[in-house]
Design a protein around this motif. Structure first.
Motif, PDB file in Angstrom:
ATOM      1  N   PHE A 123       2.286   3.108  -0.570  1.00 49.94           N
ATOM      2  CA  PHE A 123       1.707   4.418  -0.254  1.00 49.94           C
ATOM      3  C   PHE A 123       1.522   5.267  -1.504  1.00 49.94           C
ATOM      4  O   PHE A 123       0.580   6.053  -1.597  1.00 49.94           O
ATOM      5  N   GLY A 124       2.412   5.105  -2.474  1.00 48.57           N
ATOM      6  CA  GLY A 124       2.278   5.848  -3.723  1.00 48.57           C
ATOM      7  C   GLY A 124       0.990   5.492  -4.455  1.00 48.57           C
ATOM      8  O   GLY A 124       0.248   6.377  -4.892  1.00 48.57           O
ATOM      9  N   VAL A 125       0.713   4.190  -4.559  1.00 46.80           N
ATOM     10  CA  VAL A 125      -0.518   3.730  -5.220  1.00 46.80           C
ATOM     11  C   VAL A 125      -1.757   4.207  -4.443  1.00 46.80           C
ATOM     12  O   VAL A 125      -2.751   4.649  -5.035  1.00 46.80           O
ATOM     13  N   PHE A 127      -2.009   6.903  -2.557  1.00 49.45           N
ATOM     14  CA  PHE A 127      -2.173   8.342  -2.766  1.00 49.45           C
ATOM     15  C   PHE A 127      -2.759   8.636  -4.142  1.00 49.45           C
ATOM     16  O   PHE A 127      -3.577   9.552  -4.296  1.00 49.45           O
ATOM     17  N   ILE A 128      -2.340   7.872  -5.146  1.00 51.28           N
ATOM     18  CA  ILE A 128      -2.883   8.062  -6.499  1.00 51.28           C
ATOM     19  C   ILE A 128      -4.381   7.764  -6.513  1.00 51.28           C
ATOM     20  O   ILE A 128      -5.180   8.517  -7.081  1.00 51.28           O
ATOM     21  N   ILE A 129      -4.766   6.646  -5.879  1.00 51.67           N
ATOM     22  CA  ILE A 129      -6.184   6.266  -5.830  1.00 51.67           C
ATOM     23  C   ILE A 129      -7.000   7.307  -5.069  1.00 51.67           C
ATOM     24  O   ILE A 129      -8.054   7.771  -5.542  1.00 51.67           O
ATOM     25  N   MET A 130      -6.504   7.720  -3.883  1.00 46.68           N
ATOM     26  CA  MET A 130      -7.236   8.699  -3.080  1.00 46.68           C
ATOM     27  C   MET A 130      -7.278  10.063  -3.763  1.00 46.68           C
ATOM     28  O   MET A 130      -8.252  10.799  -3.647  1.00 46.68           O
ATOM     29  N   GLY A 131      -6.200  10.399  -4.484  1.00 41.74           N
ATOM     30  CA  GLY A 131      -6.184  11.658  -5.224  1.00 41.74           C
ATOM     31  C   GLY A 131      -7.265  11.703  -6.283  1.00 41.74           C
ATOM     32  O   GLY A 131      -7.850  12.758  -6.561  1.00 41.74           O
ATOM     33  N   ASN A 132      -7.562  10.544  -6.890  1.00 37.31           N
ATOM     34  CA  ASN A 132      -8.632  10.470  -7.891  1.00 37.31           C
ATOM     35  C   ASN A 132     -10.011  10.616  -7.275  1.00 37.31           C
ATOM     36  O   ASN A 132     -10.941  11.126  -7.913  1.00 37.31           O
ATOM     37  N   TYR A 133     -10.163  10.137  -6.020  1.00 40.39           N
ATOM     38  CA  TYR A 133     -11.478  10.157  -5.388  1.00 40.39           C
ATOM     39  C   TYR A 133     -11.748  11.398  -4.538  1.00 40.39           C
ATOM     40  O   TYR A 133     -12.903  11.695  -4.238  1.00 40.39           O
ATOM     41  N   LEU A 134     -10.701  12.142  -4.152  1.00 38.33           N
ATOM     42  CA  LEU A 134     -10.898  13.331  -3.317  1.00 38.33           C
ATOM     43  C   LEU A 134     -11.883  14.340  -3.930  1.00 38.33           C
ATOM     44  O   LEU A 134     -12.767  14.839  -3.231  1.00 38.33           O
ATOM     45  N   TRP A 168      -2.346  15.183  -4.218  1.00 38.91           N
ATOM     46  CA  TRP A 168      -2.183  13.800  -3.765  1.00 38.91           C
ATOM     47  C   TRP A 168      -1.808  12.884  -4.924  1.00 38.91           C
ATOM     48  O   TRP A 168      -1.005  11.975  -4.748  1.00 38.91           O
ATOM     49  N   PHE A 169      -2.401  13.120  -6.098  1.00 43.12           N
ATOM     50  CA  PHE A 169      -2.094  12.282  -7.257  1.00 43.12           C
ATOM     51  C   PHE A 169      -0.615  12.403  -7.623  1.00 43.12           C
ATOM     52  O   PHE A 169       0.073  11.391  -7.822  1.00 43.12           O
TER      53      PHE A 169
END
Length: 245
Positions: A123-125, A127-134, A168-169
């Motif tokens: 889930f951490g990875v 959230f990091i990916i989605m935080g970059n794309y948000l 999120w990141f």
């Protein structure tokens, strides 16, 4: 949306069903029943038949993937969406399907317990990916932080997603670091961080809306038909209820 992302969708379908091939190869080595749910201590507390796990679960994940695809395709605004953001959204379920199935096969074959840290790391990875794309996600009604104030104001949408991406990141990075903590504390911190990731951007969006109203800069311009949006929500809920009944 489907034609534009045809290659990604084909790849996502193959990836989602990949655990079936692994299950067939390992069929004779697998026990009659496999764990399908674990408690907070990492102990299996629910089991399903081998056939259900090998064939049923990947097919359920595939159905969920297509619910996401079709709902996104119905949204006219998705045509303007950032291609990378769409690809990231399409690959979340396939990656979950492979990771969770692979982890379970490994646990059964090597008779190990469920590694709680794996969930935090996964889930951490994510959230990091989605935080970059948000921040790259354009205003629409199927992807992103879809609440009243972001859907009615493009300025609010952009500000909330820029801020939400940062939140999120850092929540994702903190989740990855929880692998250094004891398991029980790690799980508690995970739930707190996930709550923060949901609540903080929502509160920020509301505060941004109040500031817009105070400055006289808020203009309500809904991008969705309420009746159509409500109907899509009902259909998705029914499909999920049928799948998990």
């Amino acid at each position: 949306m489907i034609k534009k992302n045809k290659i990604t969708i084909i790849f996502a379908n193959i990836l989602t069903l990949l655990p079936i091939i692994s299950g067939i190869i390992l069929w004779n080595k697998l026990p009659p029943y496999l764990p399908i749910h674990w408690n907070l201590a990492g102990e299996a507390d629910s089991y399903g038949s081998k056939a259900f796990f090998v064939f049923g679960l990947p097919l359920i994940m595939l159905a969920l993937l297509w619910v996401c695809i079709l709902v996104t395709a119905l949204d006219k605004e998705s045509k303007k969406q950032n291609p990378k953001a769409v690809s990231a959204m399409l690959l979340i379920i396939p990656l979950l399907s492979c990771c969770l199935s692979g982890l379970t096969y490994g646990m059964v074959l090597y008779e190990s317990t469920f590694p709680v840290y794996f969930i935090n790391l996964l889930f951490g990875v994510m959230f990091i990916i989605m935080g970059n794309y948000l921040p790259k996600c354009k205003q629409n009604k199927t992807m992103g932080i879809k609440i009243k104030w972001t859907l009615e104001s493009e300025e609010n949408w952009q500000a909330t997603h820029r801020f939400g991406g940062i939140v999120w990141f850092f929540c994702g990075a903190a989740l990855v670091l929880t692998i250094l903590l004891p398991e029980k504390i790690s799980m508690a911190v995970m739930f707190v961080l996930m709550l923060v990731a949901v609540l903080v951007p929502t509160i920020y969006s509301y505060c941004f809306y109040k500031k817009q109203k105070k400055d006289g800069g808020f203009e309500s311009k809904p991008i969705y038909d309420k009746k159509k949006y409500r109907m899509i929500g009902i259909i998705v809920t029914l499909v999920l209820a049928i799948l998990f009944a």
